[in-house]
Design a protein around this motif. Structure first.
Motif, PDB file in Angstrom:
ATOM      1  N   GLN A   1      48.333  41.592  34.836  1.00 33.89           N
ATOM      2  CA  GLN A   1      47.456  40.654  35.525  1.00 33.89           C
ATOM      3  C   GLN A   1      46.014  40.851  35.062  1.00 33.89           C
ATOM      4  O   GLN A   1      45.680  41.866  34.439  1.00 33.89           O
ATOM      5  CB  GLN A   1      47.537  40.863  37.046  1.00 33.89           C
ATOM      6  CG  GLN A   1      48.894  40.543  37.653  1.00 33.89           C
ATOM      7  CD  GLN A   1      48.907  40.819  39.143  1.00 33.89           C
ATOM      8  OE1 GLN A   1      48.661  41.940  39.580  1.00 33.89           O
ATOM      9  NE2 GLN A   1      49.185  39.788  39.940  1.00 33.89           N
ATOM     10  N   VAL A   2      45.178  39.869  35.395  1.00 37.18           N
ATOM     11  CA  VAL A   2      43.758  39.967  35.099  1.00 37.18           C
ATOM     12  C   VAL A   2      42.967  39.669  36.367  1.00 37.18           C
ATOM     13  O   VAL A   2      43.448  38.973  37.266  1.00 37.18           O
ATOM     14  CB  VAL A   2      43.322  38.993  33.974  1.00 37.18           C
ATOM     15  CG1 VAL A   2      44.046  39.289  32.686  1.00 37.18           C
ATOM     16  CG2 VAL A   2      43.555  37.545  34.383  1.00 37.18           C
ATOM     17  N   GLY A   3      41.735  40.204  36.415  1.00 34.92           N
ATOM     18  CA  GLY A   3      40.880  39.912  37.555  1.00 34.92           C
ATOM     19  C   GLY A   3      39.721  40.879  37.638  1.00 34.92           C
ATOM     20  O   GLY A   3      39.672  41.884  36.919  1.00 34.92           O
ATOM     21  N   LEU A   4      38.787  40.548  38.519  1.00 37.15           N
ATOM     22  CA  LEU A   4      37.610  41.384  38.753  1.00 37.15           C
ATOM     23  C   LEU A   4      37.589  41.760  40.238  1.00 37.15           C
ATOM     24  O   LEU A   4      36.904  41.115  41.041  1.00 37.15           O
ATOM     25  CB  LEU A   4      36.334  40.631  38.365  1.00 37.15           C
ATOM     26  CG  LEU A   4      36.190  40.261  36.875  1.00 37.15           C
ATOM     27  CD1 LEU A   4      34.966  39.380  36.659  1.00 37.15           C
ATOM     28  CD2 LEU A   4      36.106  41.518  36.014  1.00 37.15           C
ATOM     29  N   PRO A   5      38.342  42.792  40.632  1.00 40.57           N
ATOM     30  CA  PRO A   5      38.475  43.133  42.047  1.00 40.57           C
ATOM     31  C   PRO A   5      37.462  44.163  42.548  1.00 40.57           C
ATOM     32  O   PRO A   5      37.693  44.842  43.555  1.00 40.57           O
ATOM     33  CB  PRO A   5      39.893  43.728  42.098  1.00 40.57           C
ATOM     34  CG  PRO A   5      40.033  44.422  40.776  1.00 40.57           C
ATOM     35  CD  PRO A   5      39.256  43.587  39.779  1.00 40.57           C
ATOM     36  N   GLU A   6      36.302  44.277  41.880  1.00 41.43           N
ATOM     37  CA  GLU A   6      35.321  45.294  42.257  1.00 41.43           C
ATOM     38  C   GLU A   6      34.832  45.168  43.693  1.00 41.43           C
ATOM     39  O   GLU A   6      34.372  46.155  44.287  1.00 41.43           O
ATOM     40  CB  GLU A   6      34.118  45.237  41.301  1.00 41.43           C
ATOM     41  CG  GLU A   6      34.371  45.837  39.930  1.00 41.43           C
ATOM     42  CD  GLU A   6      34.924  44.841  38.919  1.00 41.43           C
ATOM     43  OE1 GLU A   6      34.800  45.091  37.714  1.00 41.43           O
ATOM     44  OE2 GLU A   6      35.489  43.799  39.338  1.00 41.43           O
ATOM     45  N   ILE A   7      34.942  43.970  44.280  1.00 40.87           N
ATOM     46  CA  ILE A   7      34.525  43.775  45.666  1.00 40.87           C
ATOM     47  C   ILE A   7      35.234  44.759  46.593  1.00 40.87           C
ATOM     48  O   ILE A   7      34.681  45.195  47.611  1.00 40.87           O
ATOM     49  CB  ILE A   7      34.792  42.308  46.118  1.00 40.87           C
ATOM     50  CG1 ILE A   7      34.241  42.048  47.517  1.00 40.87           C
ATOM     51  CG2 ILE A   7      36.274  41.989  46.065  1.00 40.87           C
ATOM     52  CD1 ILE A   7      32.759  42.090  47.624  1.00 40.87           C
ATOM     53  N   ASN A   8      36.446  45.158  46.242  1.00 42.89           N
ATOM     54  CA  ASN A   8      37.222  46.093  47.066  1.00 42.89           C
ATOM     55  C   ASN A   8      36.637  47.501  47.050  1.00 42.89           C
ATOM     56  O   ASN A   8      37.011  48.337  47.891  1.00 42.89           O
ATOM     57  CB  ASN A   8      38.678  46.112  46.611  1.00 42.89           C
ATOM     58  CG  ASN A   8      39.354  44.767  46.797  1.00 42.89           C
ATOM     59  OD1 ASN A   8      39.167  44.103  47.815  1.00 42.89           O
ATOM     60  ND2 ASN A   8      40.131  44.342  45.810  1.00 42.89           N
TER      61      ASN A   8
ATOM     62  N   VAL B   1      41.980  44.499  34.109  1.00 44.95           N
ATOM     63  CA  VAL B   1      41.295  44.303  35.386  1.00 44.95           C
ATOM     64  C   VAL B   1      39.952  45.028  35.391  1.00 44.95           C
ATOM     65  O   VAL B   1      39.715  45.964  34.622  1.00 44.95           O
ATOM     66  CB  VAL B   1      42.161  44.799  36.565  1.00 44.95           C
ATOM     67  CG1 VAL B   1      43.433  43.968  36.682  1.00 44.95           C
ATOM     68  CG2 VAL B   1      42.516  46.277  36.414  1.00 44.95           C
ATOM     69  N   GLY B   2      39.071  44.567  36.287  1.00 39.31           N
ATOM     70  CA  GLY B   2      37.766  45.197  36.418  1.00 39.31           C
ATOM     71  C   GLY B   2      37.028  45.204  35.094  1.00 39.31           C
ATOM     72  O   GLY B   2      36.935  44.189  34.406  1.00 39.31           O
ATOM     73  N   GLY B   3      36.501  46.361  34.735  1.00 42.50           N
ATOM     74  CA  GLY B   3      35.774  46.484  33.481  1.00 42.50           C
ATOM     75  C   GLY B   3      36.610  46.166  32.256  1.00 42.50           C
ATOM     76  O   GLY B   3      36.066  45.813  31.209  1.00 42.50           O
ATOM     77  N   GLY B   4      37.932  46.253  32.374  1.00 43.49           N
ATOM     78  CA  GLY B   4      38.796  45.863  31.253  1.00 43.49           C
ATOM     79  C   GLY B   4      38.678  44.380  30.966  1.00 43.49           C
ATOM     80  O   GLY B   4      38.592  43.962  29.807  1.00 43.49           O
TER      81      GLY B   4
END
Length: 267
Positions: free
Chosen positions: A133-140, A112-115
Motif C-alpha cells: 500500500q501507499v500513503g502518508l499516515p504521519e498524522i497518527n 508509506v510515510g517517508g517512503g
C-alpha cells in the motif's frame, strides 16, 4: 559511499545504462540520517556517472520499498537534530528531483510515510501488483509529512484529495493510487524487476536521446515552480542545448531520410 564505521544502507550499481539505487535496511528499509547521507551520495554519483542514463530506486527485499524514517531514531534525538535531519532529507530529495536524468521508483512493496515522499520525488512510479500500500499516515504520530510530502502530494493530487489522505492518514492500494495518478504503471509480481529494468532501458541509447529525456524532466520540474514566462525561458534554454546535441542531428536526419531506426548516443 560510507566510512569504515558505517553500515552500507544504500547500494549503487550501473548495468546497461541504468543506475540502480537500492535502499537496504531490513526489515522495512526505514531511513536514518546515515541512510539519507548515503542516498545523497548515490544521487550525486549517478549525476556524474556518464554510464548512467536512467536512475531506478528500489527497496531491498520483497515486502517494502521504504516505510519512512526510523521512528526509534526520532524518539531518541533532540528537536534540533530532527529539524536538521528533515532539512537534509528535503535537500536530498530536491537534488534527486532536479537531477537531469529520468528517475524511476520501483515500488516493490509497501511505500508509506517517508517512503512515499521519496517516491514522489521520482519522475515515474511503477508498482508490483499486490505487493503493498501507499500513503502518508504521519498524522497518527502527531506530525506532518515533513520530507516534502505535504507539497509534492498537493502537486500530484487535487488539493482537497491531498488534504483528505494526509489528515485522515489513509493508506491506499496500488490500484487506487494509479487511479489517482500517483502511480504510472502496475506490473505483475512475476518477473517484476526484469520488466522494470526493461522499461528503464527504453530511455537509454540507442533507443532514446537520454540527455533530451533528462532535459524534458528538468523543464517540467523547474518550470512548474516559476512564472509561466520564466518557465518558457527555461524551456528555450534547454531546447537550445538539445539543438546542439549529436542526438538532435541524428533524430532530424533519420526523419528526413525516412529511417525508422534511430542510433542515439546520449551525446
Amino acid at each position: 559511499m560510507t566510512t569504515t564505521s558505517e553500515r552500507t544502507l544504500v547500494n549503487y550499481a550501473v548495468t546497461d545504462g541504468v543506475a540502480v539505487i537500492e535502499l537496504s535496511n531490513a526489515p522495512a528499509n526505514t531511513y536514518s540520517y546515515e541512510m539519507m547521507r548515503q542516498l545523497d551520495e548515490a544521487i550525486l554519483q549517478a549525476r556524474f556517472d556518464e554510464n548512467a542514463h536512467v536512475i531506478v530506486i528500489r527497496g531491498a527485499g520483497e515486502r517494502f520499498f521504504c516505510a519512512g524514517a526510523e521512528i526509534s531514531m526520532l524518539n531518541s534525538v533532540s528537536p534540533t537534530y530532527k529539524y536538521y535531519f528533515c532539512l537534509h532529507a528535503n535537500e536530498t530529495l530536491t537534488r534527486l528531483e532536479q537531477t537531469p536524468k529520468l528517475v524511476i521508483a520501483a515500488l516493490n512493496g509497501h511505500t508509506v510515510g517517508g517512503g512515499l515522499e521519496i517516491a514522489l520525488a521520482c519522475d515515474i512510479r511503477i508498482a508490483r501488483r499486490g505487493a503493498g500500500q501507499v500513503g502518508l499516515p504521519e498524522i497518527n504520530l502527531g506530525v506532518l509529512p515533513g520530507t516534502g510530502g505535504t507539497q509534492r502530494m498537493a502537486r500530484a493530487l487535487p488539493k482537497n484529495k491531498a488534504i483528505e489522505y494526509m489528515t485522515e492518514g489513509k493508506l491506499m492500494s496500488f490500484e487506487e493510487a494509479q487511479d489517482l495518478g500517483l502511480i504510472n504503471y502496475i506490473y505483475d509480481s512475476e518477473g517484476y524487476w526484469e520488466k522494470v529494468l526493461e522499461y528503464a532501458k527504453t530511455f537509454c541509447p540507442p533507443n532514446k536521446a537520454s540527455r533530451t529525456v533528462g532535459r524534458i524532466k528538468r523543464s517540467v520540474q523547474s518550470g512548474s515552480e516559476v512564472a509561466f514566462s520564466e518557465a518558457l525561458a527555461i524551456e528555450r534554454e534547454l531546447q537550445q542545448l538539445c539543438f546542439q546535441s549529436e542526438d538532435a542531428k541524428e533524430g532530424i536526419s533519420a526523419y528526413i531520410e525516412k529511417r525508422k531506426e534511430r542510433n542515439f548516443t546520449g551525446r
